[in-house]
Design a protein around this motif. Structure first.
Motif, PDB file in Angstrom:
ATOM      1  N   VAL A   1      44.823  30.416  24.442  1.00  0.00           N
ATOM      2  CA  VAL A   1      45.335  31.787  24.336  1.00  0.00           C
ATOM      3  C   VAL A   1      46.834  31.872  24.598  1.00  0.00           C
ATOM      4  O   VAL A   1      47.382  32.960  24.739  1.00  0.00           O
ATOM      5  CB  VAL A   1      44.594  32.733  25.308  1.00  0.00           C
ATOM      6  CG1 VAL A   1      43.122  32.784  24.963  1.00  0.00           C
ATOM      7  CG2 VAL A   1      44.801  32.304  26.754  1.00  0.00           C
ATOM      8  N   TYR A   2      47.507  30.731  24.657  1.00  0.00           N
ATOM      9  CA  TYR A   2      48.934  30.704  24.950  1.00  0.00           C
ATOM     10  C   TYR A   2      49.743  30.192  23.759  1.00  0.00           C
ATOM     11  O   TYR A   2      49.222  29.515  22.868  1.00  0.00           O
ATOM     12  CB  TYR A   2      49.212  29.801  26.158  1.00  0.00           C
ATOM     13  CG  TYR A   2      48.591  30.296  27.434  1.00  0.00           C
ATOM     14  CD1 TYR A   2      49.141  31.367  28.128  1.00  0.00           C
ATOM     15  CD2 TYR A   2      47.441  29.694  27.941  1.00  0.00           C
ATOM     16  CE1 TYR A   2      48.560  31.829  29.300  1.00  0.00           C
ATOM     17  CE2 TYR A   2      46.851  30.152  29.110  1.00  0.00           C
ATOM     18  CZ  TYR A   2      47.413  31.223  29.781  1.00  0.00           C
ATOM     19  OH  TYR A   2      46.834  31.685  30.933  1.00  0.00           O
ATOM     20  N   LEU A   3      51.013  30.515  23.796  1.00  0.00           N
ATOM     21  CA  LEU A   3      51.974  29.919  22.884  1.00  0.00           C
ATOM     22  C   LEU A   3      52.847  28.997  23.724  1.00  0.00           C
ATOM     23  O   LEU A   3      53.486  29.440  24.681  1.00  0.00           O
ATOM     24  CB  LEU A   3      52.825  30.998  22.208  1.00  0.00           C
ATOM     25  CG  LEU A   3      53.679  30.540  21.030  1.00  0.00           C
ATOM     26  CD1 LEU A   3      52.792  30.114  19.864  1.00  0.00           C
ATOM     27  CD2 LEU A   3      54.607  31.662  20.585  1.00  0.00           C
ATOM     28  N   VAL A   4      52.835  27.724  23.407  1.00  0.00           N
ATOM     29  CA  VAL A   4      53.566  26.718  24.182  1.00  0.00           C
ATOM     30  C   VAL A   4      54.884  26.439  23.466  1.00  0.00           C
ATOM     31  O   VAL A   4      54.893  26.031  22.298  1.00  0.00           O
ATOM     32  CB  VAL A   4      52.733  25.426  24.317  1.00  0.00           C
ATOM     33  CG1 VAL A   4      53.468  24.406  25.189  1.00  0.00           C
ATOM     34  CG2 VAL A   4      51.355  25.734  24.905  1.00  0.00           C
ATOM     35  N   CYS A   5      55.994  26.646  24.170  1.00  0.00           N
ATOM     36  CA  CYS A   5      57.318  26.531  23.568  1.00  0.00           C
ATOM     37  C   CYS A   5      58.127  25.447  24.267  1.00  0.00           C
ATOM     38  O   CYS A   5      58.237  25.429  25.496  1.00  0.00           O
ATOM     39  CB  CYS A   5      58.061  27.864  23.646  1.00  0.00           C
ATOM     40  SG  CYS A   5      57.233  29.179  22.718  1.00  0.00           S
ATOM     41  N   VAL A   6      58.693  24.548  23.477  1.00  0.00           N
ATOM     42  CA  VAL A   6      59.363  23.350  23.982  1.00  0.00           C
ATOM     43  C   VAL A   6      60.664  23.119  23.220  1.00  0.00           C
ATOM     44  O   VAL A   6      60.890  23.708  22.162  1.00  0.00           O
ATOM     45  CB  VAL A   6      58.443  22.116  23.812  1.00  0.00           C
ATOM     46  CG1 VAL A   6      57.166  22.257  24.626  1.00  0.00           C
ATOM     47  CG2 VAL A   6      58.116  21.901  22.332  1.00  0.00           C
ATOM     48  N   PRO A   7      61.524  22.221  23.726  1.00  0.00           N
ATOM     49  CA  PRO A   7      62.706  21.845  22.950  1.00  0.00           C
ATOM     50  C   PRO A   7      62.326  20.968  21.755  1.00  0.00           C
ATOM     51  O   PRO A   7      61.401  20.161  21.841  1.00  0.00           O
ATOM     52  CB  PRO A   7      63.548  21.038  23.961  1.00  0.00           C
ATOM     53  CG  PRO A   7      62.968  21.356  25.302  1.00  0.00           C
ATOM     54  CD  PRO A   7      61.529  21.628  25.066  1.00  0.00           C
ATOM     55  N   PRO A   8      63.052  21.088  20.654  1.00  0.00           N
ATOM     56  CA  PRO A   8      62.843  20.209  19.499  1.00  0.00           C
ATOM     57  C   PRO A   8      63.527  18.866  19.738  1.00  0.00           C
ATOM     58  O   PRO A   8      64.209  18.683  20.752  1.00  0.00           O
ATOM     59  CB  PRO A   8      63.507  20.988  18.370  1.00  0.00           C
ATOM     60  CG  PRO A   8      64.648  21.691  19.041  1.00  0.00           C
ATOM     61  CD  PRO A   8      64.126  22.081  20.405  1.00  0.00           C
ATOM     62  N   PRO A   9      63.396  17.911  18.808  1.00  0.00           N
ATOM     63  CA  PRO A   9      64.132  16.647  18.943  1.00  0.00           C
ATOM     64  C   PRO A   9      65.630  16.889  19.107  1.00  0.00           C
ATOM     65  O   PRO A   9      66.166  17.867  18.564  1.00  0.00           O
ATOM     66  CB  PRO A   9      63.820  15.944  17.616  1.00  0.00           C
ATOM     67  CG  PRO A   9      62.490  16.489  17.206  1.00  0.00           C
ATOM     68  CD  PRO A   9      62.527  17.932  17.629  1.00  0.00           C
ATOM     69  N   PRO A  10      66.276  16.024  19.931  1.00  0.00           N
ATOM     70  CA  PRO A  10      65.820  14.702  20.394  1.00  0.00           C
ATOM     71  C   PRO A  10      64.847  14.713  21.568  1.00  0.00           C
ATOM     72  O   PRO A  10      64.461  13.669  22.051  1.00  0.00           O
ATOM     73  CB  PRO A  10      67.120  14.009  20.792  1.00  0.00           C
ATOM     74  CG  PRO A  10      68.011  15.112  21.242  1.00  0.00           C
ATOM     75  CD  PRO A  10      67.694  16.269  20.326  1.00  0.00           C
ATOM     76  N   SER A  11      64.480  15.891  22.081  1.00  0.00           N
ATOM     77  CA  SER A  11      63.378  15.965  23.038  1.00  0.00           C
ATOM     78  C   SER A  11      62.082  15.592  22.333  1.00  0.00           C
ATOM     79  O   SER A  11      61.962  15.723  21.113  1.00  0.00           O
ATOM     80  CB  SER A  11      63.273  17.374  23.618  1.00  0.00           C
ATOM     81  OG  SER A  11      62.007  17.605  24.195  1.00  0.00           O
ATOM     82  N   SER A  12      61.093  15.180  23.124  1.00  0.00           N
ATOM     83  CA  SER A  12      59.781  14.837  22.561  1.00  0.00           C
ATOM     84  C   SER A  12      58.799  15.991  22.682  1.00  0.00           C
ATOM     85  O   SER A  12      57.582  15.777  22.707  1.00  0.00           O
ATOM     86  CB  SER A  12      59.223  13.593  23.264  1.00  0.00           C
ATOM     87  OG  SER A  12      60.020  12.463  23.016  1.00  0.00           O
ATOM     88  N   GLY A  13      59.317  17.226  22.755  1.00  0.00           N
ATOM     89  CA  GLY A  13      58.438  18.370  22.889  1.00  0.00           C
ATOM     90  C   GLY A  13      57.399  18.469  21.793  1.00  0.00           C
ATOM     91  O   GLY A  13      56.250  18.864  22.040  1.00  0.00           O
TER      92      GLY A  13
END
Length: 583
Positions: free
Chosen positions: A285-297
């Motif tokens: 039920v969540y939206l998971v938000c991460v950095p794009p490359p060069p991070s490995s999100g």
């Protein structure tokens, strides 16, 4: 490269995930050390700081008390961590920061990853025989250090979201460095290990007592050079690091033998942090938000998406099959991550292809009834470019912390000097990073195919750092998480999310769950922390756990439950959750 858009991801979450209940596992008893830890519960609007060291967390809380914003507090936390947790992060390193604007709900990624000098070359980590240097040889070399990015990145975020003057944010670190601090048990433990960085002249001198012996837990450590530097940093801004005497010292230090580096004053003066768009994907039920490359999100999102194709949510931490599913999905994720992720300015990264539902399903379908005898190979997602097999060495290190202010602004930041005590070389009281060892030492394979993560001038090495923010179905803040631990970060964060979301554990209980890192042919795990029968059940499925390596995890996280904040700190470190402003 076209990223998955936040708006589209929210829409997908609203139409697909919000109509179903959150899946939870059986009410299994948590590990003994977790059960004794109470759940933190406060009003959702209250600010908080979660960091790996109490002195750092208190420095951030004091800034919030003065009316500072989340980024103001984060700067104070980082300045203190550089002093009291020098084995993990510092002003001589880099960071990724995920920022949520409380008023607009906008997410922004700030990339403060170090860069290779303009004179760097793909062969800089090859010896005279053309073979890759040994890691212990490379880690303390001058060429291991990338152009530091954390300070410039923090200055960029402060210019956009700061409430207090930059000059007012370093007083706690300056005072503590001048007066000294008591070496904590964790720092003392690392000082008792024969890391190559501790054998450098700088580290030897810094940690020596009056008799020339290395200090240890309980001893007081002063750092007047650092006090002087942060005083100049407060007065002069980031130029105190990227120009003048400190920059000249950094260049001289990195160009000193053995294996002198190639950094110049121009490299330092020219460093630029990068603003990027957040990469988001639904999980339950969540939206998971991460950095794009060069991070490995993107790899974290892929791992969660594969796990959503399994029945792990109907199981629990005492179920060996649950951990087996986690291990096999992790191996598939790492195979793809290691093959394809690098700096998007230098390599084509198949971000969308890695997350396409059909591709995720095809990867998840490879999970059998027992572990494959040979490591899984990378798949071929849409947009993939054939690249050399990855040979990057990525040791454990790093620190993660989270800050929220009274206006609802949130900072989730993972920060590092790479491995323990960086390169072991110091300038003005802080350690220089050894971040360039995050590149692949071998630039090409035997067939001449380039590695996605090969060294190149101005390039940012691939990172496992994934400072994450969760949104609910209305696009509101629902939690944040991140960890230390080198390439194991992805497993540490995913395990914690499975525990908190799928198994309905408190965040503190989820972070205390045993770590299991499955990458390639190795299955690492905290054998003494699994429930009885789990290790045997895994062995019966072909997963032979070996004791873990490195710095252990350093996960810090919060999740919103019924309007209340459930925060946790990794019990393997010395973290703390501070709620409110301490008034």
């Amino acid at each position: 490269m076209k990223m998955i858009r936040l708006v589209a991801a929210v829409a997908a979450l609203l139409t697909t995930s919000c109509t179903s209940n959150m899946a939870t596992g059986p009410a299994a008893a948590p590990p003994p050390e977790a059960a004794a830890t109470p759940r933190a519960a406060v009003q959702e609007t209250e600010p908080f700081v979660i960091a790996a060291n109490p002195l750092a967390a208190k420095a951030g809380q004091d800034v919030l008390k003065r009316g500072g914003s989340a980024i103001d507090a984060a700067i104070a936390v980082q300045a203190m961590l550089s002093l009291v947790e020098p084995q993990s992060s510092g002003l001589g390193g880099g960071a990724f920061l995920t920022y949520l604007d409380g008023a607009s709900g906008k997410l922004t990624i700030y990339d403060g990853r170090e860069t290779a000098p303009a004179q760097a070359s793909p062969s800089m980590f090859l010896g005279p025989d053309g073979k890759p240097l040994g890691y212990r040889e490379a880690v303390t070399s001058g060429r291991a250090t990338g152009v530091p990015g954390a300070v410039a990145m923090l200055a960029m975020v402060h210019a956009e979201h700061g409430a207090l003057d930059w000059s007012s944010l370093f007083s706690a670190a300056e005072r503590t460095a001048e007066e000294g601090f008591v070496i904590s048990p964790r720092l003392g433990r690392f000082l008792g290990i024969a890391f190559p960085q501790l054998g450098t002249p700088d580290a030897t001198a810094y940690f020596a007592d009056a008799d020339g012996e290395r200090k240890t837990t309980g001893d007081r450590l002063k750092n007047p050079e650092y006090a002087d530097f942060v005083r100049r940093l407060a007065a002069n801004g980031p130029g105190a690091l990227y120009g003048g005497s400190t920059a000249a010292k950094i260049v001289a230090k990195t160009r000193a033998a053995p294996l002198e580096g190639r950094m110049t004053m121009a490299d330092l003066a020219g460093y630029k942090p990068v603003k990027r768009e957040a990469l988001c994907n639904p999980y339950r039920v969540y939206l998971v938000c991460v950095p794009p490359p060069p991070s490995s999100g993107v790899a974290l999102l892929q791992l969660l998406a594969m796990l959503e194709k399994t029945d792990i949510a109907t199981r629990g931490p005492e179920d060996a099959q649950a951990w087996f599913l986690f291990a096999e999905a992790s191996r598939l994720m790492y195979a793809d991550r290691d093959q394809y992720i690098g700096d998007p300015a230098f390599a084509s990264i198949p971000v969308q292809g890695l997350l396409e539902p059909a591709y995720v399903a095809s990867r998840a379908a490879l999970i059998g009834e027992s572990a494959a005898s040979s490591p899984p190979e990378a798949g071929t997602p849409r947009g993939a470019v054939l690249a050399a097999a990855d040979k990057t060495l990525e040791p454990a290190g790093t620190s993660h912390f989270i800050v929220r202010d009274a206006q609802g602004n949130v900072v989730s930041i993972t920060t590092t000097v790479e491995s323990i005590f960086g390169s072991g070389r110091m300038v003005d009281g802080f350690f220089l990073n050894n971040q360039l060892t995050d590149f692949s030492f071998s630039p090409v394979d035997d067939n001449g195919r380039p590695a996605a993560n090969a060294v190149a001038p101005g390039k940012r090495p691939r990172s496992s750092m994934t400072p994450t923010i969760l949104l609910d179905s209305d696009g509101k803040f629902a939690g944040a998480i991140g960890s230390a631990g080198g390439n194991s970060i992805l497993a540490y964060v995913a395990k914690s999310l499975v525990g908190a979301i799928d198994w309905d554990l408190s965040m503190q209980e989820a972070l205390a769950l045993p770590n299991l890192v499955a990458r390639g042919s190795r299955f690492g795990g905290e054998l003494d922390k699994f429930a009885p029968g789990v290790a045997d059940g895994l062995a019966a499925r072909g997963v032979d756990l070996k004791p873990g390596q490195g710095e252990d995890s350093g996960v810090h996280a919060v999740i919103i439950r019924d309007g209340r904040v459930d925060g946790g700190y990794d019990p393997r470190r010395e973290g703390v959750v501070l709620v409110g402003t301490g008034e």
